[in-house]
Enzyme design. Sequence first.
Site, PDB file in Angstrom:
ATOM      1  N   ARG A  62       2.198 -27.222  19.031  1.00 45.62           N
ATOM      2  CA  ARG A  62       2.157 -28.499  18.018  1.00 45.62           C
ATOM      3  C   ARG A  62       0.494 -28.521  17.142  1.00 45.62           C
ATOM      4  O   ARG A  62       0.576 -28.817  16.079  1.00 45.62           O
ATOM      5  CB  ARG A  62       2.516 -29.318  17.669  1.00 45.62           C
ATOM      6  CG  ARG A  62       2.372 -30.890  16.757  1.00 45.62           C
ATOM      7  CD  ARG A  62       3.040 -31.857  16.981  1.00 45.62           C
ATOM      8  NE  ARG A  62       3.241 -32.947  18.135  1.00 45.62           N
ATOM      9  CZ  ARG A  62       1.920 -33.602  18.829  1.00 45.62           C
ATOM     10  NH1 ARG A  62       1.266 -33.359  17.875  1.00 45.62           N
ATOM     11  NH2 ARG A  62       2.424 -34.182  19.756  1.00 45.62           N
ATOM     12  N   TYR A 115       5.770 -29.963  -9.845  1.00 47.73           N
ATOM     13  CA  TYR A 115       6.740 -29.512  -8.604  1.00 47.73           C
ATOM     14  C   TYR A 115       7.653 -31.003  -8.578  1.00 47.73           C
ATOM     15  O   TYR A 115       6.759 -32.192  -8.599  1.00 47.73           O
ATOM     16  CB  TYR A 115       6.321 -28.592  -8.149  1.00 47.73           C
ATOM     17  CG  TYR A 115       7.969 -28.928  -6.909  1.00 47.73           C
ATOM     18  CD1 TYR A 115       9.177 -28.163  -6.950  1.00 47.73           C
ATOM     19  CD2 TYR A 115       7.728 -29.205  -5.489  1.00 47.73           C
ATOM     20  CE1 TYR A 115      10.205 -27.919  -5.919  1.00 47.73           C
ATOM     21  CE2 TYR A 115       9.007 -29.032  -4.508  1.00 47.73           C
ATOM     22  CZ  TYR A 115       9.816 -28.464  -5.398  1.00 47.73           C
ATOM     23  OH  TYR A 115      11.005 -28.882  -4.247  1.00 47.73           O
ATOM     24  N   ASP A 187      -2.794 -26.692  -6.472  1.00 45.11           N
ATOM     25  CA  ASP A 187      -1.348 -26.019  -6.063  1.00 45.11           C
ATOM     26  C   ASP A 187      -2.036 -24.151  -6.379  1.00 45.11           C
ATOM     27  O   ASP A 187      -1.049 -24.428  -7.743  1.00 45.11           O
ATOM     28  CB  ASP A 187      -0.403 -26.551  -6.204  1.00 45.11           C
ATOM     29  CG  ASP A 187       0.867 -26.026  -6.083  1.00 45.11           C
ATOM     30  OD1 ASP A 187       0.612 -25.293  -5.986  1.00 45.11           O
ATOM     31  OD2 ASP A 187       1.420 -26.842  -5.547  1.00 45.11           O
TER      32      ASP A 187
END
Length: 405
Positions: A62, A115, A187
């Site tokens: 992780r 988005y 983005d």
Amino acid sequence: MSKIDLNDVMFETMVIHAGQEPDKGTGALSTPIFQTSTFCFETVEEGAAKFSKEIPGYVYSRGGNPTNRALELKCAALEGGEDCVATASGMGAIGAVLLGLVKTGDHIVCGDTIYGGTSVVMRTNMPDLGIDVTFVDTTKPEEVEKAINEKTKVIYFETVTNPTLKLADIEEIAKIAKKHGVKLVVDNTFSPPPILSPLKLGADFVIHSVTKYINGHGDVIGGVIIGPKDDIAVIRGNYVTKICGTPPSPFNSYLVMRGMKTLPIRVREHCKNAMEMAEYLEKSEYVKTVYYPGLKSHPQHELAKKMLNGMYTGMIAFELKDDVKGLSAFEAGKKFLNNLKIASIAVSLGDPDTLIEHPASMTHASVPPESRLEVGITDGLIRLSVGLENVKDLIKDFEQSFAKL
């Protein structure tokens, strides 16, 4: 260490070799998939030193994994950034970078066309955390600057907007961000290198849904955040690995790295096919408007020529005319999509397969209708991700479907 000076080679060479070298233990050319949750230590002292970061190494996947790290190094080189942290999805990247940069009481200036999933974060999640968000038209840098206040910490937008394909002048907005001491996060999913490199234009952070063009094969979900080394360390340590807990699986990282080796070839072909499709659609008797930065009719064509390195993305948006054979644009659009044979109705993008969708009822259904209309996402708008099929076959497919309206 790699024998190659990545600063002294062309993009195609860099993207193949960055972050990857033959495995020291076996000599394997491809980065192995370290499909393990945990890593062993020779001694308690070694374990303690790795946990405290006194010495480098891995303790638990992780927090870090060799396969994931190879992907991160490759993506950092791809965008010319100091460091990168990979996430299990593009939304994981968006959530982690925002949580890493803003806190309760802060303010975000956000592009008005984003988005649908990002819209939920900005319109619902951020306000729930006591973070104000102002939406602005990022095609107008003056509107971005006007929205900044003393609590603003982040300016966020998409380099090429989803789904209307508007552009923001990154250089101009980066100057505004630096003037006000604000971080610029973009983005870049719709226009990955070699199309556009936002960090070179002044952005502080770049995020990607690597699900799309960077992987390019429609078989992985993932994201990356690229930016300054110290900031990425905080985002990784506190947000990706802790509150979000969203590292990618090593197998997915392996697949993305495999896909990245053909990125320049794929992107150029996507863009070439999209240009031909956009020109075809613009001449169609059934089409009202085509949104594609490569067309001279696009209101930001000159900015696109300046920013997009001669490649105008593989994405197109278009609207059919109203009253096509007695049908509204929305009804004609549904009938048109349903009769396509090669293009698949699906909501992702950047795949070898051509994908087509209806934003108002699919990717942007979560955006309030009035907000959709304000930014040009009408009920008749269609979004097209042009694939790698022969473009003549795609045009033939569109022709047969138009004929059935």
